[in-house]
Design an enzyme around this catalytic site. Structure first.
Site, mmCIF file in Angstrom:
data_model
loop_
_atom_site.group_PDB
_atom_site.id
_atom_site.type_symbol
_atom_site.label_atom_id
_atom_site.label_comp_id
_atom_site.label_asym_id
_atom_site.label_seq_id
_atom_site.Cartn_x
_atom_site.Cartn_y
_atom_site.Cartn_z
ATOM 1 N N LYS A 66 0.844 -1.203 0.000
ATOM 2 C CA LYS A 66 0.000 0.000 0.000
ATOM 3 C C LYS A 66 0.877 1.250 0.000
ATOM 4 O O LYS A 66 0.627 2.195 -0.745
ATOM 5 C CB LYS A 66 -0.936 -0.019 1.228
ATOM 6 C CG LYS A 66 -2.018 -1.088 1.119
ATOM 7 C CD LYS A 66 -2.762 -1.348 2.430
ATOM 8 C CE LYS A 66 -3.731 -2.527 2.241
ATOM 9 N NZ LYS A 66 -4.419 -2.927 3.476
ATOM 10 N N GLN A 109 -4.399 -1.489 9.722
ATOM 11 C CA GLN A 109 -4.377 -2.801 9.081
ATOM 12 C C GLN A 109 -5.031 -3.848 9.987
ATOM 13 O O GLN A 109 -4.719 -3.938 11.174
ATOM 14 C CB GLN A 109 -2.916 -3.181 8.755
ATOM 15 C CG GLN A 109 -2.754 -4.479 8.002
ATOM 16 C CD GLN A 109 -3.299 -4.437 6.562
ATOM 17 O OE1 GLN A 109 -3.477 -3.357 5.991
ATOM 18 N NE2 GLN A 109 -3.567 -5.588 5.997
ATOM 19 N N ASP A 132 -10.703 3.374 4.387
ATOM 20 C CA ASP A 132 -11.097 1.965 4.371
ATOM 21 C C ASP A 132 -12.623 1.831 4.277
ATOM 22 O O ASP A 132 -13.146 0.767 3.944
ATOM 23 C CB ASP A 132 -10.662 1.343 5.705
ATOM 24 C CG ASP A 132 -9.765 0.145 5.539
ATOM 25 O OD1 ASP A 132 -9.538 -0.278 4.400
ATOM 26 O OD2 ASP A 132 -9.294 -0.361 6.576
HETATM 27 N N1 GUN Z 1 -6.562 -6.518 5.920
HETATM 28 C C1 GUN Z 1 -6.777 -7.147 4.738
HETATM 29 N N2 GUN Z 1 -7.440 -6.336 3.891
HETATM 30 C C2 GUN Z 1 -7.644 -5.174 4.536
HETATM 31 C C3 GUN Z 1 -8.292 -3.954 4.174
HETATM 32 O O1 GUN Z 1 -8.825 -3.779 3.084
HETATM 33 N N3 GUN Z 1 -8.285 -2.991 5.142
HETATM 34 C C4 GUN Z 1 -7.721 -3.178 6.367
HETATM 35 N N4 GUN Z 1 -7.783 -2.163 7.235
HETATM 36 N N5 GUN Z 1 -7.129 -4.292 6.730
HETATM 37 C C5 GUN Z 1 -7.089 -5.291 5.821
#
Ligand code: GUN
Length: 310
Positions: A66, A109, A132
């Site tokens: 990311k 995350q 998110d």
């Molecule tokens: N863990 C796996 N995919 C995601 C996501 O799209 N957002 C977040 N915050 N954690 C994740």
């Protein structure tokens, strides 16, 4: 009379039939190129802060991706890596980013280590920075069909369906997995796209029946080979959201697989997203999109409407 494509599809069905591969990598690259263009044209500098708690190896890889993607598109991207067992420190970090003018998007995350209350953390994020899309405010807006930030993986699934002209209207959609970041929000999205939605989960007792009725399946469970050819309706479209790490030697050198037994299922389905190269890259691209959108909102810039349609 000219032969229609439908006629040809039926004619060659038998052994030759293979599903269209939904190329998430290519569609994600297209979206990211557009984001780069908009950043240059509108002179914005979106900023994304990713908070990683603990030492989960898979999460480390995801957050790095990311950050790298945000930097490559001309955004600010940073990771704050925190030790396990520090809920108060996490709340303080979120509060710091809530008030940082150069940070437009905050992502914590998931999953968080055991003992940390996920909802408490997510609810601390200012909803306008919740790229998110999983703060209760944003999930509520999505539920009523007025999303501000559509959660990244569900958004990626819908963009992929749109790109390949797979219209959920009037179709039976089966979602397997009811998580806050995938299953639940995608059930709202597909409902608003006029699909008849079933949200199945670990307590669902009639999965074979549900599978046999589905025109579209979204699997977000995290179990390799959960979906085989058994019970599938011919021509079903399948979005595989599973990311499972397995022993490479036991699987022709491939270390990451989805929930779907890809090779046999691709002979029954009409369309299928691969793992890797399907939903994964779409998720990252949609996070970039949400962060760009967040920068327009917070900087008070007028958004080009034809682009900001999610
Ligand atoms: N863990 C796996 N995919 C995601 C996501 O799209 N957002 C977040 N915050 N954690 C994740």
């Amino acid at each position: 009379m000219a032969f229609s494509r439908d006629y040809l599809t039926t004619y060659f069905q038998d052994d030759e039939m293979t599903a269209r591969i939904l190329n998430g990598k290519a569609v994600a690259d297209e979206l990211c190129n557009k984001i780069t263009e908009i950043i240059a044209q509108y002179k914005v500098r979106p900023g994304l802060a990713v908070i990683l708690v603990g030492d989960d190896e898979a999460s480390k890889v995801y957050v790095e991706r990311k950050k790298e993607k945000s930097l490559s598109l001309g955004m600010k991207g940073r990771i704050l890596h925190m030790p396990e067992g520090s809920p108060q420190q996490i709340l303080e970090a979120i509060q710091m980013y809530n008030t940082a003018p150069d940070i437009h998007g905050i992502l914590v995350q998931l999953p968080l280590p055991k003992g940390i209350h996920t909802s408490q953390m997510i609810e601390k994020i200012n909803p306008i920075k919740d790229v998110d899309g999983i703060h209760p405010f944003n999930l509520g807006k999505l539920m009523i069909g007025e999303p501000i930030y559509t959660p990244c993986t569900p958004q990626g699934c819908i963009r992929l369906l749109k790109h390949y002209n797979i219209n959920p209207e009037g179709k039976r959609a089966l979602i397997i997995g009811r998580s806050r970041i995938v299953g639940l929000p995608i059930s709202f999205l597909l409902t608003h796209l006029n699909a008849t939605v079933t949200l199945a989960h670990s307590h669902s007792s009639n999965l074979p029946q549900l599978l046999s009725e589905a025109d579209i399946i979204v699997s977000a469970v995290g179990k390799p080979k959960l979906i085989g050819t058994n019970h599938l309706k011919p021509n079903v479209a399948i979005l595989d959201v599973g990311i499972n790490r397995i022993n490479q030697q036991a699987n022709n050198g491939q270390s990451v697989v989805g929930d779907v037994d890809f090779t046999p299922v691709s002979k029954v389905a009409s369309a299928i997203s691969p793992v890797p190269g399907g939903i994964g890259p779409m998720t990252v691209a949609c996070l970039m999109y949400n962060t760009l959108k967040a920068s327009f909102i917070q900087e008070g810039k007028t958004m080009p409407e034809q682009f900001f349609n999610f």
